[in-house]
Design a protein around this motif. Structure first.
Motif, short mmCIF file in Angstrom:
data_model
loop_
_atom_site.label_atom_id
_atom_site.label_comp_id
_atom_site.label_asym_id
_atom_site.label_seq_id
_atom_site.Cartn_x
_atom_site.Cartn_y
_atom_site.Cartn_z
N TRP A 38 0.50 -1.42 -0.14
CA TRP A 38 -0.18 0.41 0.15
C TRP A 38 0.73 1.55 0.02
O TRP A 38 2.06 1.06 1.04
N THR A 75 -7.25 8.36 5.40
CA THR A 75 -8.26 7.48 6.31
C THR A 75 -7.14 6.95 7.12
O THR A 75 -7.81 6.40 7.84
N THR A 76 -5.96 6.72 7.16
CA THR A 76 -5.62 5.51 7.51
C THR A 76 -5.04 5.56 8.74
O THR A 76 -3.98 5.71 9.89
N VAL A 93 0.56 5.63 0.63
CA VAL A 93 -0.05 6.93 1.55
C VAL A 93 0.38 8.03 0.91
O VAL A 93 1.44 7.88 1.24
N VAL A 123 -1.54 7.17 8.49
CA VAL A 123 -0.12 6.88 8.57
C VAL A 123 0.55 8.31 8.50
O VAL A 123 0.92 8.82 7.99
N ASP A 159 -2.36 10.64 5.51
CA ASP A 159 -3.38 10.03 5.33
C ASP A 159 -4.73 10.28 5.81
O ASP A 159 -4.75 9.64 7.20
N THR A 196 -4.70 16.08 8.85
CA THR A 196 -5.09 15.45 8.58
C THR A 196 -4.54 15.48 7.15
O THR A 196 -4.29 17.06 6.46
#
Length: 402
Positions: A88, A125-126, A90, A128, A123, A213
């Motif tokens: 993945w 969503t995550t 990001v 990270v 990111d 974010t």
């Protein structure tokens, strides 16, 4: 003979202390300057080390260090995700923002402050790249998904909020930082609300680090066509990270480095393109010269003052080898004590300074210990050679003249 050598060394307290002071000062200065130098170099790569859980950093191929951000088109994110071996990937934003705060000055009067901050966009969503849970000292990481949310590092808060009762920090500990949760600031005409306080690695420029974010970070800075600073990549466990990095470089033309390689690249840039090495090198050389001068001269005068005793020993049958051994033993004893005192004092100072969490960054890197030992040995050997030469040509009969 060895006991006599030690009695001769410690019998003259003034000269013995003079030799120790010279060696201690040299070891202390080299260790202290070396620790500050290593701490500064570690700061340059601190934000790389703060990001955990990723295998590769992908960036514009012309990026030279972590602060040399050359933004990319966001389409590169999809290109990297399509490379074989990438599990993945990001986006990660890094840039400078300007924060406007309505705060109070040291006298408690209302004040408006505008400060530059290092803005990191994670990111959406995550998340990270976020601080690890043990580094978040107030608030929750998941609160970063709330509207206008930011997490700020604690280092610069005393500068931003000088009117707070900072004297209570020692009594309350990390709970003190809860008072900052929910406070607003303004970034690029957008409201930013503090939902957490964290411990971030100190930066080279001493600006506060602000996490938010990726999507919100684009609102907090002026609009630009390219905004993607870095791409954080996790590789497939069946692939070697080095092979995936090669694939990314070959198929996208972007730069791809492991965190260790990127940190090394960043530190190397500052080493070769700034005057830091020269400045600290000059100070360390000063310690070497001063230590050699003080310790060498004092040790030489100590030997000269004891020439009659050495001559008497030679007259009683002591060989030159025995006399040289006595001088080397004396040099080894003062060298060992001076090295221990210098290293001990510098390490204690570094530990106390680091415990306070101040701006001065000490990092006692282990190679500094053998390096300092080598310098002390050099000083002792150089001093001993001068003394040995004087004793070797000494005639025992000189003892019985005048």
């Amino acid at each position: 003979m060895w006991r006599i050598a030690l009695k001769m060394l410690m019998g003259d307290t003034a000269k013995f202390c003079g030799i120790l002071i010279g060696l201690t000062f040299a070891a202390l200065l080299i260790m202290q300057q070396g620790s500050i130098f290593c701490g500064l170099m570690r700061r340059t790569a601190g934000q790389i080390n703060d990001v955990s859980g990723v295998d590769l950093w992908v960036m514009d191929p012309n990026v030279r260090h972590i602060d040399d951000v050359k933004a990319m088109m966001e389409s590169n994110l999809h290109r990297v995700r399509g490379v074989e071996g990438v599990e993945w990937a990001v986006p990660f934003y890094k840039g400078s923002g300007r924060a406007k705060l309505n705060t109070t000055d040291a006298k408690g009067d209302p004040a408006t402050m505008i400060e530059s901050v290092i803005l990191l966009g994670l990111d959406d969503t995550t998340l990270v790249g976020a601080p690890t849970p043990d580094k978040i000292i107030a608030g929750e990481l998941l609160d970063l998904r709330m509207p206008d949310a930011i997490i700020i590092d604690k280092m610069q808060l005393p500068k931003y909020y000088p009117g707070e009762p900072w004297q209570d920090l020692e009594k309350l500990g990390d709970a003190f930082y809860n008072r900052f949760l929910g406070r607003d600031m303004e970034m690029n005409d957008h409201r930013a609300t503090i939902v957490g306080v964290c411990k971030a690695a100190p930066t080279f420029g001493s600006n506060a680090v602000v996490y938010t974010t990726y999507g919100r970070a684009k609102q907090f800075v002026a609009q630009e066509r390219k905004v993607l600073s870095f791409i954080l990549v996790k590789t497939d466990p069946t692939w070697k990270s080095a092979d995936v990095a090669t694939n990314i470089r070959t198929k996208t033309g972007l730069g791809a480095y492991s965190a260790e390689d990127f940190a090394r690249k960043t530190i190397l840039f500052f080493l070769t393109n700034t005057g830091i090495v020269i400045n600290f090198g000059i100070t360390s050389l000063l310690g070497l010269f001063v230590g050699t001068a003080i310790a060498g001269q004092t040790f030489y005068l100590f030997t000269v003052d004891n020439l009659k005793q050495f001559g008497a020993l030679k007259a009683m049958g002591a060989t030159n080898r025995k006399i040289v051994g006595m001088i080397l033993l004396q040099a080894a004893v003062v060298g060992l004590i001076g090295y221990g005192l210098g290293v001990g004092i510098s390490t204690f100072v570094a530990d106390r300074a680091s415990a306070g969490g101040g701006e001065v960054e000490f990092f006692v890197w282990w190679p500094l210990l053998p390096l300092t030992a080598a310098v002390v040995v050099f000083i002792c050997v150089a001093s001993s050679l001068l003394c040995i030469r004087r004793v070797m040509v000494l005639e025992p009969a000189v003892v019985f003249r005048g």
